[in-house]
Design a protein around this motif. Structure first.
Motif, PDB file in Angstrom:
ATOM      1  N   ALA A  80       4.001  -1.829  -2.431  1.00 16.70           N
ATOM      2  CA  ALA A  80       2.741  -1.303  -1.599  1.00 16.70           C
ATOM      3  C   ALA A  80       1.544  -1.170  -2.597  1.00 16.70           C
ATOM      4  CB  ALA A  80       2.849  -0.345  -0.564  1.00 16.70           C
ATOM      5  N   PHE A  81       0.397  -1.537  -2.195  1.00 14.66           N
ATOM      6  CA  PHE A  81      -0.828  -1.199  -3.135  1.00 14.66           C
ATOM      7  C   PHE A  81      -1.847  -0.112  -2.257  1.00 14.66           C
ATOM      8  CE2 PHE A  81      -5.114  -2.175  -4.283  1.00 14.66           C
ATOM      9  CZ  PHE A  81      -5.052  -2.056  -5.662  1.00 14.66           C
ATOM     10  N   GLY A  82      -2.450   0.702  -3.099  1.00 11.28           N
ATOM     11  CA  GLY A  82      -3.392   1.468  -2.388  1.00 11.28           C
ATOM     12  C   GLY A  82      -4.205   2.194  -3.371  1.00 11.28           C
ATOM     13  N   PHE A  83      -5.101   3.200  -2.763  1.00 11.08           N
ATOM     14  CA  PHE A  83      -6.199   3.691  -3.599  1.00 11.08           C
ATOM     15  C   PHE A  83      -5.773   5.184  -3.492  1.00 11.08           C
ATOM     16  CE2 PHE A  83     -10.375   5.947  -4.002  1.00 11.08           C
ATOM     17  CZ  PHE A  83     -10.598   5.574  -5.195  1.00 11.08           C
ATOM     18  N   ASN A  88      -7.651  11.374  -7.489  1.00  6.82           N
ATOM     19  CA  ASN A  88      -7.553  10.923  -8.621  1.00  6.82           C
ATOM     20  C   ASN A  88      -8.433   9.664  -8.945  1.00  6.82           C
ATOM     21  OD1 ASN A  88      -5.632  13.292  -9.465  1.00  6.82           O
ATOM     22  ND2 ASN A  88      -4.355  12.159  -8.281  1.00  6.82           N
ATOM     23  N   ASP A  89      -9.014   9.077  -8.022  1.00  7.10           N
ATOM     24  CA  ASP A  89      -9.889   7.982  -8.456  1.00  7.10           C
ATOM     25  C   ASP A  89      -9.163   6.805  -9.079  1.00  7.10           C
ATOM     26  OD1 ASP A  89     -12.135   6.142  -8.264  1.00  7.10           O
ATOM     27  OD2 ASP A  89     -13.096   6.878 -10.215  1.00  7.10           O
ATOM     28  N   ASP A  90      -7.971   6.391  -8.682  1.00  6.26           N
ATOM     29  CA  ASP A  90      -7.009   5.516  -8.964  1.00  6.26           C
ATOM     30  C   ASP A  90      -6.402   4.605  -8.220  1.00  6.26           C
ATOM     31  OD1 ASP A  90      -5.370   4.538 -10.970  1.00  6.26           O
ATOM     32  OD2 ASP A  90      -3.888   6.340 -11.285  1.00  6.26           O
ATOM     33  N   TYR A  91      -5.975   3.539  -8.658  1.00  7.06           N
ATOM     34  CA  TYR A  91      -5.523   2.429  -7.776  1.00  7.06           C
ATOM     35  C   TYR A  91      -3.873   2.341  -8.269  1.00  7.06           C
ATOM     36  CZ  TYR A  91      -9.889   0.566  -6.176  1.00  7.06           C
ATOM     37  OH  TYR A  91     -10.887   0.552  -5.506  1.00  7.06           O
ATOM     38  N   LYS A  92      -3.140   2.555  -7.104  1.00 11.02           N
ATOM     39  CA  LYS A  92      -1.718   2.680  -7.491  1.00 11.02           C
ATOM     40  C   LYS A  92      -0.567   1.418  -6.789  1.00 11.02           C
ATOM     41  CE  LYS A  92      -2.034   7.592  -8.259  1.00 11.02           C
ATOM     42  NZ  LYS A  92      -1.404   8.972  -7.898  1.00 11.02           N
ATOM     43  N   VAL A  93       0.578   1.309  -7.370  1.00  9.50           N
ATOM     44  CA  VAL A  93       1.547   0.479  -6.935  1.00  9.50           C
ATOM     45  C   VAL A  93       2.725   1.079  -6.763  1.00  9.50           C
ATOM     46  CG1 VAL A  93       2.805  -1.807  -6.905  1.00  9.50           C
ATOM     47  CG2 VAL A  93       0.538  -1.722  -7.574  1.00  9.50           C
ATOM     48  N   ILE A 150      -2.391   6.570   2.566  1.00  8.88           N
ATOM     49  CA  ILE A 150      -1.068   6.266   2.738  1.00  8.88           C
ATOM     50  C   ILE A 150      -0.522   5.229   2.909  1.00  8.88           C
ATOM     51  CG2 ILE A 150       0.697   7.562   4.285  1.00  8.88           C
ATOM     52  CD1 ILE A 150      -1.248   9.778   4.804  1.00  8.88           C
ATOM     53  N   CYS A 151       0.893   4.847   2.638  1.00  8.47           N
ATOM     54  CA  CYS A 151       1.525   3.676   2.652  1.00  8.47           C
ATOM     55  C   CYS A 151       2.779   3.816   3.782  1.00  8.47           C
ATOM     56  CB  CYS A 151       2.110   3.053   1.314  1.00  8.47           C
ATOM     57  SG  CYS A 151       0.880   2.803   0.216  1.00  8.47           S
ATOM     58  N   TYR A 152       3.022   3.046   4.678  1.00  8.42           N
ATOM     59  CA  TYR A 152       4.027   3.146   5.476  1.00  8.42           C
ATOM     60  C   TYR A 152       4.975   1.819   5.681  1.00  8.42           C
ATOM     61  CZ  TYR A 152       0.403   6.414   7.532  1.00  8.42           C
ATOM     62  OH  TYR A 152      -0.424   7.404   7.972  1.00  8.42           O
ATOM     63  N   TRP A 153       6.223   2.348   5.771  1.00  4.40           N
ATOM     64  CA  TRP A 153       7.373   1.231   5.863  1.00  4.40           C
ATOM     65  C   TRP A 153       8.139   1.773   7.285  1.00  4.40           C
ATOM     66  CZ3 TRP A 153       6.133   3.968   1.645  1.00  4.40           C
ATOM     67  CH2 TRP A 153       5.662   3.287   0.425  1.00  4.40           C
ATOM     68  N   LYS A 154       8.862   0.914   7.815  1.00  7.04           N
ATOM     69  CA  LYS A 154       9.882   0.960   8.862  1.00  7.04           C
ATOM     70  C   LYS A 154      11.194   1.348   7.927  1.00  7.04           C
ATOM     71  CE  LYS A 154      11.278  -2.310  11.334  1.00  7.04           C
ATOM     72  NZ  LYS A 154      11.492  -3.455  12.309  1.00  7.04           N
ATOM     73  N   THR A 155      11.804   2.425   8.776  1.00  9.73           N
ATOM     74  CA  THR A 155      13.194   2.773   8.064  1.00  9.73           C
ATOM     75  C   THR A 155      14.104   3.266   9.362  1.00  9.73           C
ATOM     76  OG1 THR A 155      14.445   4.140   6.968  1.00  9.73           O
ATOM     77  CG2 THR A 155      12.617   5.268   7.736  1.00  9.73           C
ATOM     78  N   PHE A 207       4.097   7.456   2.438  1.00  6.92           N
ATOM     79  CA  PHE A 207       4.129   8.136   0.816  1.00  6.92           C
ATOM     80  C   PHE A 207       2.433   8.223   0.726  1.00  6.92           C
ATOM     81  CE2 PHE A 207       3.103   7.183  -3.486  1.00  6.92           C
ATOM     82  CZ  PHE A 207       4.002   8.293  -4.024  1.00  6.92           C
ATOM     83  N   ASP A 208       2.135   9.208   0.438  1.00  2.00           N
ATOM     84  CA  ASP A 208       0.727   9.701   0.122  1.00  2.00           C
ATOM     85  C   ASP A 208       0.506   9.406  -1.329  1.00  2.00           C
ATOM     86  OD1 ASP A 208      -1.581  11.316  -0.633  1.00  2.00           O
ATOM     87  OD2 ASP A 208      -1.226  12.497   1.427  1.00  2.00           O
ATOM     88  N   MET A 209      -0.329   8.423  -1.589  1.00  2.00           N
ATOM     89  CA  MET A 209      -0.901   8.198  -2.813  1.00  2.00           C
ATOM     90  C   MET A 209      -1.427   9.407  -3.690  1.00  2.00           C
ATOM     91  SD  MET A 209      -0.230   5.033  -3.640  1.00  2.00           S
ATOM     92  CE  MET A 209       0.297   3.346  -3.174  1.00  2.00           C
ATOM     93  N   GLY A 210      -2.035  10.354  -2.986  1.00  2.00           N
ATOM     94  CA  GLY A 210      -2.710  11.328  -3.732  1.00  2.00           C
ATOM     95  C   GLY A 210      -1.741  12.563  -4.048  1.00  2.00           C
TER      96      GLY A 210
END
Length: 293
Positions: free
Chosen positions: A54-57, A61-66, A123-128, A143-146
């Motif tokens: 998953a990809f997000g901002f 921290n002004d950052d892009y994350k995977v 925030i990124c989301y998945w089914k579980t 998952f909270d990117m921050g």
């Protein structure tokens, strides 16, 4: 340290606005020796796979994350038909540092391929899930990117129950949603539920769309993209209740079940990559300029 005997696939990020590709650094995941208490011996690393990226901002921290989940498979190389043993790990990439790091793995892992990149407000989301086959309970892993922390949210029981219904996560008009449809898909109907501050609200029901196999996700105007029994991509206009067949042949050179829809928001952020090779990129408009998706 146990090393893989095979090459790992490369990952990349792409900004269509600046037409840059950036090949990401190799995985940082360490491959520790795996000791099996049942076999009383150390096992050999047999396979490494990456899933549910998953990809997000990260606005903090002004950052892009995977973020991606790493599956390690170990076997006893001395056995003719070894029984595999699995280990789950998670790693996070930062564009700012151009590096991966391992982060603590949650107690739950994603269960299925998601409909696109389910990212909303950092925030990124998945089914579980939890529980056994007929007694399992659907959950949402976030998952909270921050703060780089995982959390678990419930999927309300009223949206549909397994195995009578499938429940897929997606993004609808900037909010996290569940699209619910029956597992017996001759004439398929869809219910859309959206959550806001933990409260789920039913948005609408689409009744009896014949021949539809699988939802792909929503466009920015609230139109629903679907795949039918002939592997054609369809567009359902929720306001007119009309279905249009789109001439999008995305499945011709790909495994059809891997087709997904990703929302695109134009950005001029430079990723310090390389320019895309035009001959490998096919840009096919789906509507005219006056009526864009």
């Amino acid at each position: 340290m146990q090393r893989s005997r095979f090459e790992l696939p490369e990952a990349a990020i792409w900004n269509p606005s600046t037409r840059e590709f950036k090949i990401l650094p190799p995985s940082s995941i360490q491959h520790p020796p795996y000791f099996s208490p049942f076999e009383e011996t150390y096992l050999t690393l047999d396979n490494v796979s990456f899933d549910n990226a998953a990809f997000g901002f990260d606005s903090k921290n002004d950052d892009y994350k995977v973020i991606r989940f790493v599956d390690l498979t170990f076997v006893n190389s001395e056995e003719e038909n070894p029984h595999p043993h699995f280990m789950d790990q998670v790693e996070l990439y930062s564009l700012r540092s151009n590096s991966w790091k391992e982060i603590p793995s949650p107690d739950y892992t994603p269960t299925c391929t998601t409909l696109g990149n389910n990212y909303v407000d950092g925030i990124c989301y998945w089914k579980t899930k939890t529980g056994a086959y007929l007694d399992f309970r659907g959950l949402i892993l976030s998952f909270d990117m921050g703060n780089e922390k995982f959390s678990i949210l419930p999927i309300p029981e009223f949206v549909g129950s397994f195995p009578e219904y499938y429940v897929d996560l997606l993004v609808f008009n900037g909010s996290l949603g569940d699209i619910v449809y029956p597992s017996q898909r001759i004439d398929t109907s869809f219910d859309l539920w959206v959550t806001s501050e933990g409260v789920w609200t039913k948005q609408f029901n689409i009744k009896s769309i014949s021949g539809v196999v699988y939802p792909l996700g929503f466009g920015k105007n609230g139109d629903l993209f679907l795949r039918d029994t002939n592997d054609e991509v369809l567009l359902f206009d929720a306001s007119t209740l009309e279905i249009k067949k789109l001439e999008i042949n995305t499945y011709l050179d790909h495994f059809r079940f891997a087709i997904s829809l990703h929302a695109y928001l134009e950005s001029l952020v430079r990723i310090n990559g390389i320019q895309e090779v035009e001959k490998y990129v096919i840009r096919q408009p789906t509507r005219n300029a006056s009526n864009e998706y």
